[in-house]
Design a protein around this motif. Structure first.
Motif, PDB file in Angstrom:
ATOM      1  N   LEU A  80     -50.082 -35.984  19.718  1.00 42.34           N
ATOM      2  CA  LEU A  80     -49.501 -34.669  19.999  1.00 42.34           C
ATOM      3  C   LEU A  80     -48.078 -34.575  19.476  1.00 42.34           C
ATOM      4  O   LEU A  80     -47.673 -33.541  18.937  1.00 42.34           O
ATOM      5  N   GLU A  81     -47.323 -35.655  19.637  1.00 36.92           N
ATOM      6  CA  GLU A  81     -45.949 -35.672  19.150  1.00 36.92           C
ATOM      7  C   GLU A  81     -45.907 -35.479  17.635  1.00 36.92           C
ATOM      8  O   GLU A  81     -45.051 -34.778  17.106  1.00 36.92           O
ATOM      9  N   ILE A 134     -50.026 -22.248  19.435  1.00 33.43           N
ATOM     10  CA  ILE A 134     -50.234 -23.661  19.090  1.00 33.43           C
ATOM     11  C   ILE A 134     -49.019 -24.476  19.516  1.00 33.43           C
ATOM     12  O   ILE A 134     -49.149 -25.522  20.162  1.00 33.43           O
ATOM     13  N   ILE A 135     -47.835 -24.009  19.183  1.00 31.62           N
ATOM     14  CA  ILE A 135     -46.609 -24.737  19.520  1.00 31.62           C
ATOM     15  C   ILE A 135     -46.435 -24.820  21.038  1.00 31.62           C
ATOM     16  O   ILE A 135     -46.136 -25.890  21.579  1.00 31.62           O
ATOM     17  N   GLU A 136     -46.655 -23.710  21.731  1.00 30.85           N
ATOM     18  CA  GLU A 136     -46.528 -23.717  23.188  1.00 30.85           C
ATOM     19  C   GLU A 136     -47.524 -24.680  23.822  1.00 30.85           C
ATOM     20  O   GLU A 136     -47.173 -25.435  24.731  1.00 30.85           O
ATOM     21  N   LYS A 143     -45.619 -32.513  27.463  1.00 29.50           N
ATOM     22  CA  LYS A 143     -44.968 -32.693  28.758  1.00 29.50           C
ATOM     23  C   LYS A 143     -45.924 -33.304  29.775  1.00 29.50           C
ATOM     24  O   LYS A 143     -45.540 -34.176  30.540  1.00 29.50           O
ATOM     25  N   SER A 144     -47.160 -32.843  29.785  1.00 30.44           N
ATOM     26  CA  SER A 144     -48.105 -33.332  30.786  1.00 30.44           C
ATOM     27  C   SER A 144     -48.695 -34.685  30.437  1.00 30.44           C
ATOM     28  O   SER A 144     -49.146 -35.404  31.308  1.00 30.44           O
ATOM     29  N   GLN A 150     -40.679 -37.000  31.820  1.00 31.12           N
ATOM     30  CA  GLN A 150     -40.261 -35.941  32.726  1.00 31.12           C
ATOM     31  C   GLN A 150     -39.334 -36.490  33.803  1.00 31.12           C
ATOM     32  O   GLN A 150     -38.366 -35.861  34.180  1.00 31.12           O
ATOM     33  N   LEU A 151     -39.630 -37.694  34.285  1.00 30.43           N
ATOM     34  CA  LEU A 151     -38.807 -38.276  35.323  1.00 30.43           C
ATOM     35  C   LEU A 151     -37.424 -38.629  34.815  1.00 30.43           C
ATOM     36  O   LEU A 151     -36.443 -38.546  35.542  1.00 30.43           O
ATOM     37  N   GLN A 152     -37.326 -39.018  33.538  1.00 29.01           N
ATOM     38  CA  GLN A 152     -36.038 -39.390  32.967  1.00 29.01           C
ATOM     39  C   GLN A 152     -35.149 -38.179  32.756  1.00 29.01           C
ATOM     40  O   GLN A 152     -33.948 -38.273  32.835  1.00 29.01           O
ATOM     41  N   ASN A 153     -35.741 -37.029  32.438  1.00 34.26           N
ATOM     42  CA  ASN A 153     -34.958 -35.825  32.148  1.00 34.26           C
ATOM     43  C   ASN A 153     -34.461 -35.204  33.377  1.00 34.26           C
ATOM     44  O   ASN A 153     -34.371 -34.942  34.288  1.00 34.26           O
TER      45      ASN A 153
END
Length: 153
Positions: A80-81, A134-136, A143-144, A150-153
Motif C-alpha cells: 500500500l505504501e 483511490i488516494i483516500e 493508517k489501518s 498511529q501510536l507513535q504519532n
C-alpha cells in the motif's frame, strides 16, 4: 509459476481469515451457551469447550501462524505504501492542473459548445473523482494496516 504461488498464497490467507472468523463465531456461541445450566453442567459439553479453547490457543499461539500473519500485514503495508508513492501524488497534481486549464478553455463560447470538449471535461472530472477516491482509500488502508505508526504519532 509465480502466479500459481501468489494464487495459492491468497487462497491460504483467505482460509486463514475464514478460520479466524469461524473461531470467533464459535467462541461467541460458546459464551452464550454456557449461560444455559443444562449445557454448563454437561460433562461432554465441558470437554468440548475445554478442547476447543486449547485448539484456539494453539492456533493463535503458533509461531508459524503468528509470524505468517505479521508478515502478511507487513507485506500489505509495504504494498500500500508503494502504491501511494510520490508518483501517484504527482500524477494527481498534474491532473488537477490539466483540469484547471481545461476549465479555463471552456470559458470561451466556441470551445464550450464543442461536443468533444464537453465529453472530455466530463471524463476528466470523473477521472479526478476516481483518483481522489483511490488516494483516500490508500491513505485509510495505510493508517489501518499499521497501527504501530498511529501510536507513535
Amino acid at each position: 509459476m509465480f502466479f500459481n504461488q501468489t494464487e495459492e498464497l491468497n487462497n491460504l490467507l483467505a482460509l486463514m481469515r475464514v478460520q479466524n472468523n469461524y473461531i470467533y463465531e464459535v467462541n461467541k456461541l460458546i459464551y452464550s451457551a454456557v449461560s444455559d445450566m443444562t449445557l454448563a453442567t454437561n460433562h461432554e459439553f465441558s470437554g468440548f469447550v475445554s478442547h476447543f479453547s486449547q485448539f484456539a490457543r494453539y492456533h493463535y499461539n503458533s509461531e508459524g501462524y503468528s509470524q505468517a500473519a505479521q508478515l502478511v500485514q507487513s507485506y500489505h503495508y509495504i504494498l500500500l505504501e508503494r502504491l501511494l508513492d510520490s508518483q501517484v501524488l504527482a500524477a494527481a497534481e498534474q491532473m488537477e492542473i490539466a483540469i484547471g486549464h481545461l476549465e479555463m478553455a471552456v470559458r470561451e463560447t466556441q470551445i464550450r459548445l464543442n461536443p468533444q470538449v464537453l465529453l472530455l471535461n466530463h471524463g476528466m472530472l470523473l477521472m479526478e473523482e476516481t483518483q481522489l477516491k483511490i488516494i483516500e482509500t490508500l491513505e485509510v488502508l495505510l493508517k489501518s494496516s499499521h497501527p504501530a505508526l498511529q501510536l507513535q504519532n
